[in-house]
Design an enzyme around this catalytic site. Structure first.
Site, PDB file in Angstrom:
ATOM      1  CB  CYS A 122      -5.679  -6.496   4.498  1.00  0.00           C
ATOM      2  SG  CYS A 122      -5.591  -8.289   4.719  1.00  0.00           S
ATOM      3  CB  CYS A 123      -3.208  -5.532  -0.126  1.00  0.00           C
ATOM      4  SG  CYS A 123      -4.689  -6.304  -0.809  1.00  0.00           S
ATOM      5  CB  CYS A 205      -6.376 -13.531  -0.384  1.00  0.00           C
ATOM      6  SG  CYS A 205      -4.698 -13.013   0.012  1.00  0.00           S
ATOM      7  CB  CYS A 208      -9.850 -10.806  -1.816  1.00  0.00           C
ATOM      8  SG  CYS A 208      -9.702 -10.116  -0.150  1.00  0.00           S
ATOM      9  CB  CYS A 233      -2.728  -6.162  -3.950  1.00  0.00           C
ATOM     10  SG  CYS A 233      -1.329  -6.637  -4.978  1.00  0.00           S
TER      11      CYS A 233
END
Length: 239
Positions: A122-123, A205, A208, A233
């Site tokens: 995702c990162c 984010c 997170c 990340c």
């Protein structure tokens, strides 16, 4: 530490003044010797210090931010405040829509909680790939990283080769302490993310990032379900 708990002593002010002069000189050197150079502004407290110095010294260093699509409201508010306070329009990079759509379709909207691999994927989509576009054609980039921020940054250098992105990387605040960052912000009236006043020392984010309690490590609110050794990340991982 939060801004309203700061005790600014004469010694602390003197330390910040000396380090500020050093960073200003380094930024000027980067602008002259490594053009085109860019500054990746994550809108954290450290990055607001560098933003203030770049703008005040009218340095030809482009300032950009990454909008992951899942940032806290307070971060967007600060983006707007940066433009109002400095007359600066941040260049914003977004993730590729198709990559986000495929990730969510295949794994789910909050799949980053399920494993380190899915979180890093995702990162990569939301941060690493947009960063590479932002750095394309540049000779150097500047970050607000500090050595004391995390176990993964203990050996952070002020100047290093970024082999992953094929350019030079500068971390002008590498040896700054957290209280020095906040002293600069207080002395210079620098705008900052309102979440810092709510015990969010490190902000990423929204899903997170959480607030921390007094005495916790400053990065403990980032990806709190993982071990400290994995809390990056991908933006600052060496090849």
């Amino acid at each position: 530490m939060t801004p309203n708990r700061l005790n600014i002593t004469p010694e602390l002010s003197a330390s910040v003044a000396a380090k500020t002069a050093q960073v200003a000189a380094l930024l000027s050197e980067i602008a002259e010797d490594w053009s085109p150079a860019v500054f990746a502004n994550s809108l954290g407290a450290e990055d607001m210090v560098l933003t203030d110095l770049i703008v005040k010294n009218q340095l030809p260093i482009e300032i950009f931010s990454l909008d992951t699509g899942r940032l806290p409201l307070e971060t967007y508010d600060l983006m707007a405040e940066v433009q109002k306070h400095y007359g600066l329009k941040l260049k914003i990079y977004f993730p590729q829509a198709s990559a986000v759509e495929n990730y969510v379709r295949d794994h789910g909207i909050n799949a980053f909680y399920d494993s380190v691999a899915l979180r890093k994927a995702c990162c990569h989509i939301r941060k690493v790939e947009p960063l590479r576009r932002a750095l394309a054609g540049k000779r150097a980039w500047i970050t607000g990283l500090r050595a004391e921020q995390a176990a993964t940054r203990g050996n952070l250098a002020v100047h290093e080769a970024d082999e992953s992105n094929g350019l030079e990387k500068f971390n002008p605040l590498a040896d700054w302490r957290e209280k020095e960052i906040w002293t600069y912000i207080q002395h210079n009236g620098v705008p900052y993310n309102a979440l810092h006043d709510k015990f969010y020392p490190s902000i990423g984010c929204a899903p997170c990032t959480r607030a921390i309690t007094l005495g916790e490590d400053i990065r403990s609110g980032r990806w709190w379900w993982e071990t400290p050794e994995s809390k990056e990340c991908g933006l600052h991982v060496k090849a």
